[in-house]
Write a protein that holds these residues in place. Structure first.
Motif, mmCIF file in Angstrom:
data_model
loop_
_atom_site.group_PDB
_atom_site.id
_atom_site.type_symbol
_atom_site.label_atom_id
_atom_site.label_comp_id
_atom_site.label_asym_id
_atom_site.label_seq_id
_atom_site.Cartn_x
_atom_site.Cartn_y
_atom_site.Cartn_z
ATOM 1 N N ILE A 1 65.225 67.446 86.638
ATOM 2 C CA ILE A 1 64.642 66.211 86.015
ATOM 3 C C ILE A 1 63.028 66.732 86.215
ATOM 4 C CG2 ILE A 1 63.994 63.730 86.045
ATOM 5 C CD1 ILE A 1 66.670 63.209 87.810
ATOM 6 N N ARG A 2 62.563 66.561 85.040
ATOM 7 C CA ARG A 2 61.074 66.690 84.739
ATOM 8 C C ARG A 2 60.320 65.389 84.750
ATOM 9 N NH1 ARG A 2 57.790 70.584 80.706
ATOM 10 N NH2 ARG A 2 55.860 70.624 81.421
ATOM 11 N N LEU A 3 59.878 64.714 86.015
ATOM 12 C CA LEU A 3 59.170 63.497 85.980
ATOM 13 C C LEU A 3 58.256 63.028 84.761
ATOM 14 C CD1 LEU A 3 59.148 62.817 89.804
ATOM 15 C CD2 LEU A 3 61.019 62.034 88.421
ATOM 16 N N GLN A 4 57.624 64.202 84.520
ATOM 17 C CA GLN A 4 56.408 63.942 83.374
ATOM 18 C C GLN A 4 57.222 63.564 82.212
ATOM 19 O OE1 GLN A 4 56.776 66.391 85.776
ATOM 20 N NE2 GLN A 4 55.050 67.822 85.474
ATOM 21 N N GLN A 5 58.337 63.930 82.089
ATOM 22 C CA GLN A 5 59.144 63.824 80.846
ATOM 23 C C GLN A 5 59.788 62.442 80.857
ATOM 24 O OE1 GLN A 5 60.196 68.175 78.884
ATOM 25 N NE2 GLN A 5 62.128 66.511 79.794
ATOM 26 N N THR A 6 59.818 61.523 81.725
ATOM 27 C CA THR A 6 60.634 60.141 82.034
ATOM 28 C C THR A 6 59.412 59.420 82.486
ATOM 29 O OG1 THR A 6 60.969 60.585 84.484
ATOM 30 C CG2 THR A 6 62.473 61.349 83.043
ATOM 31 N N SER A 7 59.793 58.012 82.061
ATOM 32 C CA SER A 7 59.028 56.638 82.685
ATOM 33 C C SER A 7 59.706 55.752 82.736
ATOM 34 C CB SER A 7 57.951 56.702 81.648
ATOM 35 O OG SER A 7 58.253 56.203 80.297
ATOM 36 N N VAL A 8 59.320 54.572 83.458
ATOM 37 C CA VAL A 8 60.237 53.411 83.289
ATOM 38 C C VAL A 8 59.417 52.479 82.385
ATOM 39 C CG1 VAL A 8 60.326 51.134 84.611
ATOM 40 C CG2 VAL A 8 60.602 53.509 85.781
ATOM 41 N N GLY A 9 57.932 52.448 82.123
ATOM 42 C CA GLY A 9 57.349 51.775 81.004
ATOM 43 C C GLY A 9 57.004 50.331 81.354
ATOM 44 N N ASP A 10 56.198 49.926 80.573
ATOM 45 C CA ASP A 10 55.728 48.650 80.815
ATOM 46 C C ASP A 10 56.664 47.342 80.305
ATOM 47 O OD1 ASP A 10 53.250 48.827 82.438
ATOM 48 O OD2 ASP A 10 52.400 49.454 80.707
ATOM 49 N N ASP A 11 56.778 46.328 81.005
ATOM 50 C CA ASP A 11 57.685 45.237 80.568
ATOM 51 C C ASP A 11 57.152 43.921 80.780
ATOM 52 O OD1 ASP A 11 58.339 44.719 83.402
ATOM 53 O OD2 ASP A 11 59.892 46.030 82.974
ATOM 54 N N MET A 12 57.649 42.904 80.534
ATOM 55 C CA MET A 12 56.965 41.370 80.899
ATOM 56 C C MET A 12 56.643 41.230 82.392
ATOM 57 S SD MET A 12 59.269 39.110 78.478
ATOM 58 C CE MET A 12 59.078 38.950 76.689
ATOM 59 N N PHE A 13 57.262 41.977 83.043
ATOM 60 C CA PHE A 13 56.800 42.032 84.712
ATOM 61 C C PHE A 13 55.720 42.549 84.763
ATOM 62 C CE2 PHE A 13 61.347 41.063 84.671
ATOM 63 C CZ PHE A 13 61.402 39.838 85.254
ATOM 64 N N SER A 14 55.462 44.019 84.469
ATOM 65 C CA SER A 14 54.482 44.961 84.907
ATOM 66 C C SER A 14 53.310 44.562 84.394
ATOM 67 C CB SER A 14 54.969 46.391 84.715
ATOM 68 O OG SER A 14 55.124 46.487 83.253
ATOM 69 N N LYS A 15 53.330 44.250 83.239
ATOM 70 C CA LYS A 15 52.275 43.703 82.090
ATOM 71 C C LYS A 15 51.951 42.304 81.857
ATOM 72 C CE LYS A 15 49.621 45.908 78.415
ATOM 73 N NZ LYS A 15 49.650 46.986 77.466
ATOM 74 N N PRO A 16 51.035 41.554 82.449
ATOM 75 C CA PRO A 16 51.320 39.876 82.322
ATOM 76 C C PRO A 16 51.444 39.411 81.005
ATOM 77 C CG PRO A 16 49.302 40.660 83.665
ATOM 78 C CD PRO A 16 50.009 42.220 83.120
ATOM 79 N N LEU B 1 61.908 56.830 89.316
ATOM 80 C CA LEU B 1 63.214 56.489 88.559
ATOM 81 C C LEU B 1 63.865 55.747 89.589
ATOM 82 C CD1 LEU B 1 63.783 59.832 87.019
ATOM 83 C CD2 LEU B 1 62.771 57.806 85.817
ATOM 84 N N PRO B 2 63.753 54.573 90.007
ATOM 85 C CA PRO B 2 64.283 53.714 91.077
ATOM 86 C C PRO B 2 65.788 53.647 90.755
ATOM 87 C CG PRO B 2 62.737 52.402 89.990
ATOM 88 C CD PRO B 2 62.542 53.793 89.528
#
Length: 595
Positions: free
Chosen positions: A442-457, A526-527
């Motif tokens: 896994i190349r962590l730089q190629q992955t992301s969780v991304g922002d959603d309604m919780f992480s971005k107000p 990547l939890p």
């Protein structure tokens, strides 16, 4: 091809309902007329028996194979927030914030379904999130069912849960007339759920149609109270940040408690505390409600296990195959499989470490170009999609233990194709069956969780137009689905009842700028993937890898690299955070664990 004559089988879209991985051996499918010559030949391919979408009734046989799943019925009027509640749980699981005490996420066969309801709540470039679309009141006699599996973190059997996602109009018709044709889906939930969540929308109870909203909820509560037969019920106040008149709240609460005196109450909202860290935002009450839901248990009788001195008392697994010391390397395009293979090959041949070469490899054609590029101090080119070669490397460790390491080289696009088409070609089935260990890159730089309604107000939504957009599967969902497919293939074809050992290599470690240990980095970045790995393997190997130690250009030479030799560059990071220049350590650890 024509569809299968079996009503509950959806070949060629999913695998055979009777379990035949080779369709030519299925007595129902055999002889089916081919009507489209452009269709692919399905022989030799393993089709996954799940589509990833929300389950229908025909899918329940598959998920019930290891035990009857616990069904949580989500009940309430239309637009009460039932789908948003489910989507919020999935997003929190993906961020590692769901707080499922003592329970690890162990998989889901409806990841595409979860992504469909939760994808709209994520931020995309230039496009803000929005709440999930209204669940349509389509014709149907059963709701969509979203699946999750959890396992006790101390071991124990996995427990499957199904969460209903049904239109509120069904429940409103069912509340008025139990035997209503339009309420057949709600009646299925009532008959089959092990617990219920009755959803009360505070926004609707405070709006212009508050009287109608209260009446609908009271009728649904009355009907559920008459039908539940002692099963647990939670009254869930959604949009808890909205104030409603006290007399309205008491009227609703009274109607529910009169019908079900033992009901428990939860208040939830996707809006969290405004003064906290947005990245740790869990909304309000969502975690506690999920803990209640996965704490539901069905009453039953537990029988004592029969005494036995054998792990296979019924002889159903046959003889275990001798250890072949084959490692299946798994990685999508761009994770560095070829660079690692070429660098490891150099180390085994020239620098003794935990392992060394004990003879000559069978076929190095797939690595020839990469070895030449690295010798010149340049990055190797991309492995063509068509490449599909297994190279056998005879190796020996410091104690004289010999093994044949089978190292596959293939284009990473093959992995992408497997995930998207949900089909495993014959060569991959053979690799999965014969491998003693899987090594996932896994190349962590190629992955992301991304922002959603919780992480971005949600306040950031002001003044931004909302447009419809296509929802793409998240990186975490894609990786979990891949591992689930490998597990299914192994258990379908292998005579062994234990999974191969698993190693996870976080590649390009030098570029990631990570101060954590590899297990900590996987859990932080990547939890959902981390929880799945920890749940399905007792002692997974998680390490960092920098095969090249520094970025190389495919066109410009690195003179120091060329003069010193590529075998003097690269390192691994052990689970403890210790750095080692021995690139063979991950392989040695995996082989040693099975010795």
């Amino acid at each position: 091809m024509e569809k299968c004559a079996q009503a509950t089988c959806f070949v060629p879209d999913t695998g055979c309902d009777l379990g035949h991985t080779d369709l030519s051996k299925c007595p129902i499918w055999h002889g089916a007329k081919v009507t489209d010559t452009a269709d692919e030949d399905l022989s030799g391919e393993m089709l996954m028996p799940w589509s990833g979408s929300a389950f229908g009734l025909a899918d329940l046989g598959f998920v019930s194979g290891r035990g009857k799943p616990i069904v949580i019925g989500v009940v309430g009027p239309q637009n009460a927030g039932k789908t948003t509640l489910l989507a919020a749980w999935y997003l929190l699981l993906g961020r590692g914030l769901a707080g499922t005490k003592g329970h690890l996420f162990a998989g889901s066969y409806t990841l595409s379904g979860w992504e469909a309801v939760a994808g709209s709540m994520r931020w995309a470039p230039g496009q803000p999130p929005r709440f999930p679309a209204h669940t349509t009141s389509r014709g149907g006699r059963a709701p969509g069912l979203l699946h999750l599996t959890f396992r006790d973190e101390n071991g124990g059997r996995p427990i499957d849960y199904l969460f209903s996602d049904a239109p509120g109009e069904w429940f409103q018709r069912w509340a008025i007339n139990r035997d209503s044709e339009e309420g057949a889906g709600a009646r299925w939930v009532s008959d089959n759920a092990d617990a219920f969540m009755i959803v009360a929308d505070r926004d609707a109870l405070a709006g212009e149609s508050m009287g109608t909203a209260r009446g609908s909820l009271q009728r649904i509560a009355k009907r559920l109270g008459a039908e539940r037969d002692g099963r647990p019920v939670a009254l869930v106040w959604t949009k808890s940040d909205v104030d409603i008149p006290p007399e309205m709240e008491e009227a609703v609460r009274g109607a529910v408690t009169d019908a079900m005196s033992d009901v428990v109450e939860h208040s939830v909202s996707v809006v969290g505390a405004s003064d906290g860290d947005p990245l740790l935002n869990k909304g309000a009450g969502l975690v506690e409600l999920l803990q209640w839901a996965i704490g539901v248990r069905r009453l039953g009788v537990r029988l004592p296990p029969p005494p036995s001195t054998s792990d296979d008392p019924l002889f159903i697994h046959g003889n275990r195959k001798p250890t072949s010391n084959s490692i299946l390397l798994i990685g999508e395009s761009g994770v560095g499989k070829t660079h690692y293979g070429a660098q490891l090959l150099r180390r085994l041949m020239r620098i003794p470490g935990a392992l060394r070469m004990n003879g000559a490899a069978t076929n190095l054609e797939a690595f020839e170009a990469a070895l030449e590029s690295l010798d010149e101090g340049r990055a190797a080119g991309h492995t063509a999609r068509s490449v599909n070669v297994d190279s056998v490397w005879p190796i020996v460790d410091a104690n004289g233990r010999e093994a044949d390491l089978v190292w596959p080289e293939y284009g990473g696009e093959q992995i992408k194709s497997v995930i998207e088409n949900r089909r495993l070609p014959n060569p991959w089935q053979k690799r999965i069956d014969e491998a003693d260990a899987w090594l996932l890159l896994i190349r962590l730089q190629q992955t992301s969780v991304g922002d959603d309604m919780f992480s971005k107000p949600l306040a950031d939504l002001k003044g931004v137009s909302v447009e419809n957009r296509e929802v793409h599967p998240s990186d975490q969902a894609r990786l979990v689905e891949l591992l689930q497919m490998l597990i299914f293939s192994h258990r379908s074809t292998s005579t062994s009842h234990s999974l191969p050992r698993l190693g996870v290599l976080l590649t390009c470690w030098d570029e990631a700028g990570i101060s954590q240990t590899p297990p900590e980095a996987l859990e932080a970045r990547l939890p959902l993937v981390s929880a799945f790995v920890q749940s399905n393997w007792r002692q997974p190997l998680i390490m960092g890898l920098s095969a090249l130690e520094r970025p190389l250009s495919p066109t410009t030479r690195d003179i120091e690299y060329a003069s010193k030799g590529p075998e003097h560059f690269g390192y691994v990071v052990e689970a403890s955070g210790t750095k080692s220049s021995d690139l063979a350590l991950p392989i040695y650890r995996l082989l040693d664990a099975g010795a």
